[in-house]
Design a protein around this motif. Structure first.
Motif, PDB file in Angstrom:
ATOM      1  N   PRO A  26       0.797  -1.224   0.000  1.00 56.53           N
ATOM      2  CA  PRO A  26       0.000   0.000   0.000  1.00 56.53           C
ATOM      3  C   PRO A  26       0.834   1.281   0.000  1.00 56.53           C
ATOM      4  N   LEU A  27       2.041   1.240   0.562  1.00 57.95           N
ATOM      5  CA  LEU A  27       2.874   2.439   0.550  1.00 57.95           C
ATOM      6  C   LEU A  27       3.360   2.743  -0.869  1.00 57.95           C
ATOM      7  N   ARG A  28       3.660   1.694  -1.620  1.00 57.70           N
ATOM      8  CA  ARG A  28       4.021   1.918  -3.029  1.00 57.70           C
ATOM      9  C   ARG A  28       2.806   2.386  -3.819  1.00 57.70           C
ATOM     10  N   GLN A  29       1.630   1.844  -3.515  1.00 61.45           N
ATOM     11  CA  GLN A  29       0.411   2.278  -4.190  1.00 61.45           C
ATOM     12  C   GLN A  29       0.122   3.742  -3.881  1.00 61.45           C
ATOM     13  N   PHE A  30       0.321   4.129  -2.627  1.00 59.83           N
ATOM     14  CA  PHE A  30       0.120   5.531  -2.253  1.00 59.83           C
ATOM     15  C   PHE A  30       1.059   6.437  -3.058  1.00 59.83           C
ATOM     16  N   LYS A  31       2.308   6.029  -3.179  1.00 60.58           N
ATOM     17  CA  LYS A  31       3.271   6.835  -3.938  1.00 60.58           C
ATOM     18  C   LYS A  31       2.824   7.021  -5.381  1.00 60.58           C
ATOM     19  N   LEU A  32       2.238   5.985  -5.983  1.00 59.92           N
ATOM     20  CA  LEU A  32       1.745   6.096  -7.357  1.00 59.92           C
ATOM     21  C   LEU A  32       0.655   7.157  -7.462  1.00 59.92           C
ATOM     22  N   TRP A  33      -0.304   7.119  -6.535  1.00 57.93           N
ATOM     23  CA  TRP A  33      -1.373   8.119  -6.543  1.00 57.93           C
ATOM     24  C   TRP A  33      -0.830   9.503  -6.223  1.00 57.93           C
ATOM     25  N   PHE A  34       0.084   9.568  -5.270  1.00 58.37           N
ATOM     26  CA  PHE A  34       0.633  10.849  -4.843  1.00 58.37           C
ATOM     27  C   PHE A  34       1.406  11.516  -5.980  1.00 58.37           C
ATOM     28  N   GLU A  35       2.156  10.738  -6.725  1.00 61.36           N
ATOM     29  CA  GLU A  35       2.907  11.284  -7.859  1.00 61.36           C
ATOM     30  C   GLU A  35       1.963  11.830  -8.934  1.00 61.36           C
ATOM     31  N   GLU A  36       0.830  11.160  -9.140  1.00 65.94           N
ATOM     32  CA  GLU A  36      -0.156  11.667 -10.098  1.00 65.94           C
ATOM     33  C   GLU A  36      -0.687  13.022  -9.656  1.00 65.94           C
ATOM     34  N   VAL A  37      -0.959  13.162  -8.366  1.00 60.07           N
ATOM     35  CA  VAL A  37      -1.493  14.411  -7.830  1.00 60.07           C
ATOM     36  C   VAL A  37      -0.466  15.528  -7.978  1.00 60.07           C
ATOM     37  N   ILE A  38       0.789  15.244  -7.673  1.00 56.89           N
ATOM     38  CA  ILE A  38       1.835  16.262  -7.788  1.00 56.89           C
ATOM     39  C   ILE A  38       2.006  16.702  -9.236  1.00 56.89           C
ATOM     40  N   LYS A  39       2.044  15.740 -10.152  1.00 56.62           N
ATOM     41  CA  LYS A  39       2.208  16.071 -11.572  1.00 56.62           C
ATOM     42  C   LYS A  39       1.058  16.921 -12.092  1.00 56.62           C
TER      43      LYS A  39
END
Length: 213
Positions: A26-39
């Motif tokens: 889930p921490l890797r999954q969170f990073k995927l979503w978080f990177e989308e939000v930042i971009k």
């Protein structure tokens, strides 16, 4: 009131969330979503709701995520604040992220612990000088006579530390939330949202299941 609150609604149509879309961690999954939000350039993407409990009464406030690694979510604050006292009394906490532009929410539950002094000092050193002074000036969550009194205290500290580095206050530092439960929520039409949950297992793995919306 001019508007009928009960009629305020929005259908969610951005995208779905399927088990096959998820990372096993889930921490890797969170990073995927978080990177989308930042971009996407969304404002304050690291704003998160921190919920604590001390004497059976919940308390919540927005704090800012400042680091994310394979162990958990880190933020920094005044250890003597209301939340600091509640964390000391009960280290079970929750975090909530909501990114309305992506129609997504992430709920996190777990244990919280202080970061090391070295980690706290490293982050304090790169804070803006005004924020460093503010960490000394504000007895967070305690009564202050007036805005003017707070500003006067700040000015005195600016004079005290003029021409020198501002040291980290002993009452200021980091916390890390180590999750054992993470829920990824994706808005869907007709309120039939996708809710996929990671629960930590006894061998430190993760079980994934879908919940009804």
């Amino acid at each position: 009131m001019d508007h009928n609150i009960a009629k305020l609604r929005q259908d969610y149509n951005f995208k779905g969330l399927h088990e096959a879309d998820l990372d096993s961690n889930p921490l890797r999954q969170f990073k995927l979503w978080f990177e989308e939000v930042i971009k996407a350039g969304i404002s304050e993407p690291n704003a998160m709701l921190l919920s604590t409990v001390s004497t059976g009464r919940p308390s919540a406030r927005i704090v800012l995520l400042k680091d994310l690694d394979h162990t958990g979510f880190t933020f920094f604050t005044n250890y003597d604040s209301k939340k600091g006292k509640e964390i000391e009394a009960n280290p079970q906490v929750a975090l909530t992220f909501f990114w309305k532009e992506f129609e997504r929410q992430v709920r996190i539950e777990g244990l919280i612990e202080k970061t090391t002094d070295a980690e706290s000092a490293e982050y304090f050193a790169v804070r803006p000088r005004g924020s460093q002074i503010g960490a000394w000036a504000s007895d967070q969550s305690r009564h202050v006579e007036s805005r003017e009194a707070l500003e006067e205290r700040t000015q005195l500290l600016e004079q005290k530390f003029a021409g020198a580095e501002v040291p980290r206050p002993p009452h200021w530092g980091g916390y890390r939330v180590i999750p054992d439960y993470m829920e990824f929520w994706q808005g869907r039409p007709s309120r039939l949202h996708d809710r996929l949950v990671y629960t930590k297992t006894a061998d430190n793995g993760w079980n994934i299941e879908r919940l009804c919306p």
